[in-house]
Design a protein around this motif. Structure first.
Motif, PDB file in Angstrom:
ATOM      1  N   GLY A 216       0.799  -1.216   0.000  1.00 18.39           N
ATOM      2  CA  GLY A 216       0.000   0.000   0.000  1.00 18.39           C
ATOM      3  C   GLY A 216       0.831   1.266   0.000  1.00 18.39           C
ATOM      4  O   GLY A 216       2.057   1.246   0.153  1.00 18.39           O
ATOM      5  N   GLU A 217       0.134   2.365  -0.167  1.00 20.23           N
ATOM      6  CA  GLU A 217       0.756   3.690  -0.148  1.00 20.23           C
ATOM      7  C   GLU A 217       0.963   4.112   1.309  1.00 20.23           C
ATOM      8  O   GLU A 217       0.132   3.832   2.182  1.00 20.23           O
ATOM      9  CB  GLU A 217      -0.165   4.697  -0.840  1.00 20.23           C
ATOM     10  N   THR A 228      -1.528   1.952   3.347  1.00 20.43           N
ATOM     11  CA  THR A 228      -2.954   1.858   3.042  1.00 20.43           C
ATOM     12  C   THR A 228      -3.145   1.421   1.601  1.00 20.43           C
ATOM     13  O   THR A 228      -2.611   2.043   0.675  1.00 20.43           O
ATOM     14  CB  THR A 228      -3.638   3.217   3.254  1.00 20.43           C
ATOM     15  N   ALA A 229      -3.892   0.355   1.385  1.00 24.20           N
ATOM     16  CA  ALA A 229      -4.186  -0.100   0.026  1.00 24.20           C
ATOM     17  C   ALA A 229      -5.047   0.935  -0.696  1.00 24.20           C
ATOM     18  O   ALA A 229      -5.956   1.524  -0.103  1.00 24.20           O
ATOM     19  CB  ALA A 229      -4.896  -1.446   0.070  1.00 24.20           C
ATOM     20  N   LEU A 230      -4.770   1.140  -1.975  1.00 26.78           N
ATOM     21  CA  LEU A 230      -5.545   2.083  -2.783  1.00 26.78           C
ATOM     22  C   LEU A 230      -6.686   1.392  -3.524  1.00 26.78           C
ATOM     23  O   LEU A 230      -7.362   2.014  -4.353  1.00 26.78           O
ATOM     24  CB  LEU A 230      -4.627   2.775  -3.797  1.00 26.78           C
ATOM     25  N   MET A 273      -7.835  10.289  -2.270  1.00 26.86           N
ATOM     26  CA  MET A 273      -9.146   9.749  -1.902  1.00 26.86           C
ATOM     27  C   MET A 273      -9.037   8.837  -0.674  1.00 26.86           C
ATOM     28  O   MET A 273      -9.861   8.919   0.242  1.00 26.86           O
ATOM     29  CB  MET A 273      -9.746   8.980  -3.082  1.00 26.86           C
ATOM     30  N   MET A 274      -8.002   8.002  -0.657  1.00 26.07           N
ATOM     31  CA  MET A 274      -7.837   7.095   0.476  1.00 26.07           C
ATOM     32  C   MET A 274      -7.418   7.841   1.738  1.00 26.07           C
ATOM     33  O   MET A 274      -7.810   7.451   2.846  1.00 26.07           O
ATOM     34  CB  MET A 274      -6.817   6.011   0.138  1.00 26.07           C
ATOM     35  N   GLN A 275      -6.654   8.915   1.585  1.00 22.22           N
ATOM     36  CA  GLN A 275      -6.310   9.701   2.763  1.00 22.22           C
ATOM     37  C   GLN A 275      -7.555  10.347   3.360  1.00 22.22           C
ATOM     38  O   GLN A 275      -7.706  10.415   4.589  1.00 22.22           O
ATOM     39  CB  GLN A 275      -5.280  10.775   2.418  1.00 22.22           C
ATOM     40  N   GLU A 276      -8.453  10.799   2.493  1.00 19.57           N
ATOM     41  CA  GLU A 276      -9.715  11.361   2.985  1.00 19.57           C
ATOM     42  C   GLU A 276     -10.502  10.298   3.756  1.00 19.57           C
ATOM     43  O   GLU A 276     -11.076  10.583   4.827  1.00 19.57           O
ATOM     44  CB  GLU A 276     -10.539  11.888   1.817  1.00 19.57           C
TER      45      GLU A 276
END
Length: 300
Positions: A216-217, A228-230, A273-276
């Protein structure tokens, strides 16, 4: 009639689950069977008590909860930390026996759960338009309660899950989660193909976003680096699917749930988007600290 040769017997022993897995599985099933002998409203607190008082110290969960809280919430006082050390495993125990209560859990949830939130209208519109939906979920409250509530509305809910390492446990666990709703897609090539067909047909897919992903990122969660996987954002963008966060939050009586549906995430760069979603999940966890799975190795 000749018996099997030595090579076959050796192969059987090598492929059999190790003794540790067999004992752990037998102990788990014994607890589940005992709990299911109780009426529904009593079996949940009984399972919560067992997980909090017996299993948590044996499994090392108390130490891991304290370590994760020291990393992410150093502002908490000792009293609150010790409350969470007991409350988090209690919620895990309640969630596990709910999952293993099958139709009884589904019926109770569909009769008592309230669904609300700013994203509810968007979900209803997506269903009417047969638009695919990606639900960013987490190990908070009880994810299976959300599944049960959404399936009760006739929504085309599917879920991606990771098979358990213990094959004996995985067999009955898969049966238990399947009894709540289908389709479910195991991680792996076969599950991925079925999952993509489901989305292309306008189906909905739930993906957990709160586990560490090796590939993940490196984003942030509770102010700490967290891989975190995107996947959720990538799938939403690729299939023009609605992307939003949803969670089933346990209510003070320990038996009922509120299904919270957040606003959709605007399309953009997948990492943003994933950070949000990470930020929104953090805000939700801060409001319900005792319901997130603090035993996870989220920060590695």
């Amino acid at each position: 009639m000749s018996g099997r040769n030595g090579d076959e017997r050796t192969k059987d022993r090598a492929s059999a689950p190790p003794l540790r897995d067999r004992l752990a599985n037998a102990a788990f099933l014994a607890v589940i069977r005992l709990a299911r002998m109780l009426p529904y409203h009593r079996r949940l607190p009984a399972a919560g008590w067992f997980f909090a008082r017996i299993l948590a110290p044996l499994a090392g969960w108390r130490r891991r909860i304290r370590e994760n809280l020291a990393l992410t919430r150093p502002d908490l006082d000792r009293t609150e930390i010790e409350r969470l050390v007991r409350a988090v495993p209690d919620n895990i125990g309640r969630s596990m026996i709910e999952t293993y209560s099958g139709a009884e859990f589904v019926r109770h949830t569909q009769e008592t759960a309230r669904m609300e939130g700013p994203g509810l209208a968007a979900l209803e519109a997506a269903f009417a338009e047969k638009r695919p939906v990606v639900l960013a979920c987490a190990h908070i409250g009880n994810y299976d309660a959300m599944r049960a509530a959404m399936v009760g509305r006739g929504w085309p809910f599917g879920g991606l899950y990771r098979p358990m390492n213990n094959p004996l446990f995985n067999a009955h666990y898969t049966e238990a989660i399947t009894s709540i709703s289908e389709p479910l897609f195991p991680r792996g090539r076969r599950g991925l193909a079925a999952m993509l067909r489901h989305l292309r047909a306008g189906g909905w897919l739930a993906i957990a976003i709160d586990q560490a992903s090796r590939d993940g990122e490196m984003l942030t969660f509770f102010g700490q680096p967290a891989r975190t996987a995107l996947t959720a954002a990538d799938l939403a963008l690729r299939h023009d699917a609605l992307l939003l966060q949803a969670a089933a939050i346990r209510q003070p009586d320990g038996l009922r749930f509120r299904i919270l549906i957040d606003d959709p995430i605007a399309p953009g760069e997948p990492a943003a988007m994933m950070q949000e979603l990470n930020d929104r999940l953090e805000a939700l966890v801060r409001r319900h600290m005792d319901q997130w799975l603090w035993v996870h190795r989220r920060w590695k």
